[in-house]
Design a protein around this motif. Structure first.
Motif, short mmCIF file in Angstrom:
data_model
loop_
_atom_site.label_atom_id
_atom_site.label_comp_id
_atom_site.label_asym_id
_atom_site.label_seq_id
_atom_site.Cartn_x
_atom_site.Cartn_y
_atom_site.Cartn_z
N UNK A 295 -0.66 2.80 11.12
CA UNK A 295 -1.72 1.81 10.90
C UNK A 295 -1.08 0.43 10.74
N UNK A 296 -1.85 -0.60 11.01
CA UNK A 296 -1.34 -1.96 10.75
C UNK A 296 -1.34 -2.21 9.24
N UNK A 297 -0.71 -3.30 8.83
CA UNK A 297 -0.65 -3.61 7.39
C UNK A 297 -2.05 -3.77 6.79
N UNK B 90 -6.59 -1.46 3.70
CA UNK B 90 -8.00 -1.02 3.60
C UNK B 90 -8.07 0.47 3.28
N UNK B 91 -7.10 1.26 3.80
CA UNK B 91 -7.05 2.68 3.45
C UNK B 91 -6.79 2.84 1.95
N UNK B 92 -5.95 1.95 1.40
CA UNK B 92 -5.66 2.01 -0.05
C UNK B 92 -6.94 1.69 -0.85
N UNK B 93 -7.78 0.81 -0.32
CA UNK B 93 -9.06 0.53 -1.00
C UNK B 93 -9.96 1.77 -0.94
N UNK B 94 -9.99 2.44 0.23
CA UNK B 94 -10.81 3.67 0.35
C UNK B 94 -10.31 4.72 -0.64
N UNK C 290 0.81 -1.23 0.00
CA UNK C 290 0.00 0.00 0.00
C UNK C 290 0.84 1.27 0.00
N UNK C 291 2.13 1.16 0.35
CA UNK C 291 2.96 2.37 0.37
C UNK C 291 3.18 2.91 -1.04
N UNK C 292 2.88 2.11 -2.06
CA UNK C 292 3.01 2.62 -3.42
C UNK C 292 1.90 3.62 -3.75
N UNK C 293 0.78 3.54 -3.02
CA UNK C 293 -0.30 4.50 -3.31
C UNK C 293 -0.52 5.50 -2.18
N UNK C 294 -0.06 5.21 -0.95
CA UNK C 294 -0.30 6.12 0.17
C UNK C 294 0.93 6.99 0.43
N UNK C 295 0.72 8.29 0.62
CA UNK C 295 1.82 9.19 0.97
C UNK C 295 2.18 8.95 2.43
N UNK C 296 3.49 8.82 2.74
CA UNK C 296 3.84 8.45 4.11
C UNK C 296 3.62 9.56 5.15
#
Ligand code: ATP
Length: 325
Positions: free
Chosen positions: A152-154, A159-163, A99-105
């Motif tokens: 957040x946990x993995x 799930x955040x990436x799905x949102x 998910x780190x490929x789509x979420x900004x850290x």
């Protein structure tokens, strides 16, 4: 609404790595794309999402067809356009293994989902409430929305990436091995979320004014055959070509092609090995919950059921706990 893939081929340096793939992905339906490592699944996904690596070329057709409310861009070949230049009515969202490929850290997941909703046309206030609604939908409450991904946990991150994917109101979600890095419970939760948000009875996936027919289609790439069983259809890829496809029950229980048969056999052996390991380690485990993905009877919502005090391959032991705890 239907996403139609016709004769999709992807080549790199003169090698044809995806070869003539055809798929029909309908709103509110789930299709699993399975196959051995190197079969071409990720390249096919990247072609659909418009994110192929430099040097890769895609040929064929990728179009969206809507019979109820046609859009001016329906029929445009999306393969000719990278993700950023595709029409907003035909977005294809990619959820990747990491998910780190789509979420900004450095930004909270709430801010990121709101920004995606804003880019999809929501007002500033509307985007904020849409983000909270989507995050709640994937099981993340307002407290978690205010965290950066590292807190957040993995499973929660995925799930955040799905949102985030849902916020751009996609016609199709392509999930490329989304559960690979998750423990068995987080995996079950994520699959249940993917099933829920792509079910035809899902409410307002694309906003309050949209109906059930607007649930996105799902293409789930996985090595995990039980996960593939949460989809209505299974497509098997081998050496870039579709070698078998059909409804998941018949493909997974009566596989015809040797590749599918080998995958089913390997999955059975994996379960047996896991069960034997579980029996050996049972003494060390006092309690362990396992969720089982179930496919609903016709007309019923698929989901996952807790199976308490059952230990199977990969289930977390009480000593390990599960991610996020
Ligand atoms: N950027 C690239 N450059 C050259 N070859 C590539 C590139 N990406 C993938 N390939 C090759 O294309 C083939 C298909 O790769 P792909 O990643 O699509 O397989 P996959 O089915 O997704 O495998 P896995 O399940 O292991 O992820 C492989 O032979 C791989 O080595």
């Amino acid at each position: 609404m239907t996403v139609i893939v016709e004769d999709l081929s992807v080549s790199i340096a003169g090698r044809r790595l995806v070869d003539g793939v055809g798929l029909t992905l309908t709103s509110g339906e789930r299709t699993a794309l399975v196959g051995a490592s190197g079969a071409g699944k990720s390249l096919a996904c990247a072609a659909l999402a418009g994110t192929l690596p430099p040097g890769a070329t895609a040929t064929g057709r990728l179009t969206v067809r809507r019979t109820d409310r046609p859009e001016p861009d329906d029929g445009v070949n999306l393969l000719d356009l990278p993700a950023a230049r595709r029409p907003s009515s035909s977005r294809i969202a990619l959820v990747q293994q990491d998910p780190s490929t789509s979420l900004h850290p450095l930004e909270t997941v709430g801010t990121q989902v709101a920004a995606a909703a804003r880019a999809a046309g929501a007002s500033r206030d509307g985007a904020r409430s849409r983000a909270l609604e989507l995050l709640e939908r994937v099981g993340l409450d307002a407290d978690l929305a205010a965290r950066v991904p590292a807190r957040l946990s993995g499973g929660q991150r995925q799930r955040a990436a799905v949102a985030l994917a849902l916020a751009c109101e996609p016609v199709l979600i392509v999930a490329d091995e989304p559960t690979t890095a998750l423990d068995v419970v987080a995996r079950a939760e994520l699959l249940a979320v993917l099933v829920e948000v792509t079910s035809p009875w899902s409410d307002s996936v694309g906003g309050a004014d949209k109906g059930a027919a607007d649930a996105p289609a799902l293409l789930l790439v996985t090595h995990d055959l039980p996960a593939a069983g949460t989809c209505e259809r299974v497509v098997v890829l081998d050496e870039g070509q579709v070698v078998e496809s059909g409804d998941s029950r018949s493909v997974l229980t009566r596989p015809l092609h040797e590749v599918t048969r080998a995958m089913c056999e390997a999955a059975r052996e994996e379960s047996l090995a896991g069960a034997l390991a579980a029996i050996e380690s049972r003494a060390a485990v006092d309690d362990c919950a396992l969720c089982e993905i179930t496919q609903g009877e016709s007309g019923r919502r698929p989901g996952y059921m807790p199976r308490s005090r059952v230990l199977a391959a990969g289930a977390p032991s009480s000593a390990q706990g599960r991610h996020g705890e």
